[in-house]
Design an enzyme around this catalytic site. Structure first.
Site, short mmCIF file in Angstrom:
data_model
loop_
_atom_site.label_atom_id
_atom_site.label_comp_id
_atom_site.label_asym_id
_atom_site.label_seq_id
_atom_site.Cartn_x
_atom_site.Cartn_y
_atom_site.Cartn_z
N HIS A 186 6.69 -1.76 6.70
CA HIS A 186 5.86 -1.05 5.84
C HIS A 186 4.49 -1.16 5.96
O HIS A 186 3.69 -0.72 5.25
CB HIS A 186 6.22 -0.88 4.03
CG HIS A 186 7.84 -0.59 4.13
ND1 HIS A 186 8.40 0.67 4.77
CD2 HIS A 186 8.56 -1.55 3.51
CE1 HIS A 186 9.82 0.26 3.66
NE2 HIS A 186 10.11 -0.67 3.96
N HIS A 238 12.68 3.51 3.57
CA HIS A 238 13.52 3.40 4.94
C HIS A 238 15.02 4.20 5.41
O HIS A 238 15.94 3.63 5.93
CB HIS A 238 14.52 2.07 4.10
CG HIS A 238 13.51 1.23 3.27
ND1 HIS A 238 13.77 1.27 1.61
CD2 HIS A 238 13.26 -0.18 3.18
CE1 HIS A 238 13.45 0.33 1.18
NE2 HIS A 238 12.50 -0.75 2.22
#
Lengths: 327, 327
Positions: free
Chosen positions: A56, A215
């Site tokens: 991320h 995700h």
């Protein structure tokens, strides 16, 4: 799968080392257990820690520095950090005023930070971020997910801690920022976890996943690709419904890219979202546009809105000096 | 083709408007002809202008602000700006000390800036950037291409102009920075020009294009995908050969993403490149890692090295306040 990669086993450690090399004036690296913390000596104030699965970036390691986090604990890709990382980081940055942990609401992250808290002999408190309005629970967590609004919580809490707020004031403030923040994202392509070496989900050449998780978790529904104007509408409607803001309310707008979408498209989204929010009667006081909470190389973006008041605006505007956010 | 897009005709204007909305404290927009300039009143010093085809964001519009550019003229995607954009921008930002134009070496850009210079009734000088060591000439230009090193030229010249260097000092400095800068890139995937709606070039699922241009121009050769370690070697060898730096020389290392490669991979490349340059006996004094000179959504990256001396290091370190570079 085409990536810049030596081995998926070493990717996170090597990448974090590369980040710290590029910012040696700001950051220090702890190799084992892995965490990043500020290079400068700690002051007597609440220490802020965050962390979560890698993939991320720049979240969270890119937000360590004066005015934001004291330390960040990167797990393996899309995998929670282990409690020993969090314990070691907390011990390093604790300055006797307690440690506040900022945790995105995923089952793995919550468990690791809870275990670490139980292991630590320092005052700890937790702020749980669950700004994603897309789904009520998902494959990775019960309850709403924590996504791009986490940066807003980290920035505002960083300013408050720097200004001397105590642990419980920080915890209450974090809960308030979180409850004033709502996000929703959309994917055009899947991400590819290096270890899996295959797309996390299949998506057709003209499909989009509305409400996707960071995700690649499923969102609300699939649609055929729409013009940017219509995609912005699909994202803003649930956000505005969630926050239920009165006309004239001041807000922060964060347009976040998922990693594979270039800035030229993010700025287009910003123009459309800005116009739409103004038509809705909101007053945008601050903007942040860029790849901040990414999902590896996923093409896509999210919109985040935080309702402001004078205190929150002041905390957002306070100086910050990190690799990926500075003013 | 999946992009956030309303129409390819409006993309550039809308995206630039979105950028300016997000940075209303720094930037002003001129809609027709299209350019971006600083919001603050001009001071008595050399004005710096750059520009070029869109699709490389944040270059150049993201580098307008104190300590860097006075104005940027974005053309259509991968298309030079028209002379009237440059003329209008130059007239707006000229403060009586002349206008320095920073031009990447592409035939279209060179022609537009030359015509604009001929039309303008103010002192003008040009710095041509041609840092790409991959090929001696390409589909878009005779001579070497200008790529990610342009940012380094813009940053250092911005600092010099801010400090009061005159037009000819700025021009000489720009030439010196350019000659001390070398870059080379590699593509993993193609970019897609919105109007064309198809990849600029075909590339196999396990191929890379070594020496690619920032518009997808051919590089030196195709290879099968290699580990990141080996790719860094392929990029650094020609750069080091070109600059021929003595052991102990101080350098700036810029790891640039082309738009579709996430930060986790760019930081890995930084770690490898940093180690390799140290083994080579160079002293890296500064780093810049991120998506700065992009090629729409191309996955890939370039490495740029600038040989430093005390003057260039000071110019790099001088304060800068732009959307995408600030310290």
């Amino acid at each position: 799968m085409k990536k810049f990669l030596n081995s998926s086993d070493d990717l996170v450690a090597d990448s974090v080392a590369g980040l710290v090399m590029a910012h040696e004036e700001l950051l220090a690296l702890n190799e084992s257990p892995l965490f990043v913390c500020r290079r400068t000596p700690k002051k007597k104030r609440v220490a802020l820690i965050s962390g979560g699965g890698s993939g991320h970036e720049p979240l969270h390691t890119g937000y360590v520095g004066p005015g934001m986090l004291d330390a960040a604990c990167p797990g393996e890709v899309f995998t929670a950090p282990t409690p020993d990382q969090i314990v070691a980081a907390a011990k390093r940055v604790d300055a006797g005023q307690g440690v506040l942990m900022i945790v995105k609401n995923y089952a793995g992250d919550c468990a690791s930070f809870q275990v670490a808290t139980d292991m630590l002999d320092v005052d700890c408190a937790t702020v749980l971020v669950n700004d994603d309005v897309a789904v009520d629970s998902s494959t990775r967590t019960p309850g709403r997910r924590g996504v791009a609004g986490t940066l807003v919580v980290e920035k505002m809490l960083g300013a408050a801690a720097e200004a001397g707020a105590d642990l419980y004031e920080c915890k209450a403030l974090g809960a308030r920022v979180n409850s004033n923040t709502a996000s929703m994202g959309v994917a055009l392509t899947s991400c590819i976890v290096p270890e899996a070496a295959a797309p996390t989900f299949e998506i057709g050449p003209s499909e989009i996943e509305v409400g996707v998780g960071i995700h690649g978790e499923p969102g609300r529904y699939r649609r055929s690709l729409l013009p940017a104007d219509d995609i912005v509408t699909l994202l803003l409607e649930p956000i505005l419904k969630d926050l239920a803001l009165a006309t004239g309310r001041e807000v922060l707008l964060h347009v976040n890219g998922f990693g594979g979408t270039p800035l030229i498209e993010l700025h287009l989204l910003n123009k459309v979202a800005t116009q739409r929010l103004r038509e809705h009667g909101l007053v945008i006081r601050r903007w942040l546009v860029g790849n901040h909470t990414s999902s590896l190389e996923m093409a896509g973006a999210s919109l985040t809105l935080t309702a402001l008041d004078d205190e929150l605006l002041g905390l957002w505007d306070a100086p910050v000096l990190t690799p990926s956010l500075r003013w």
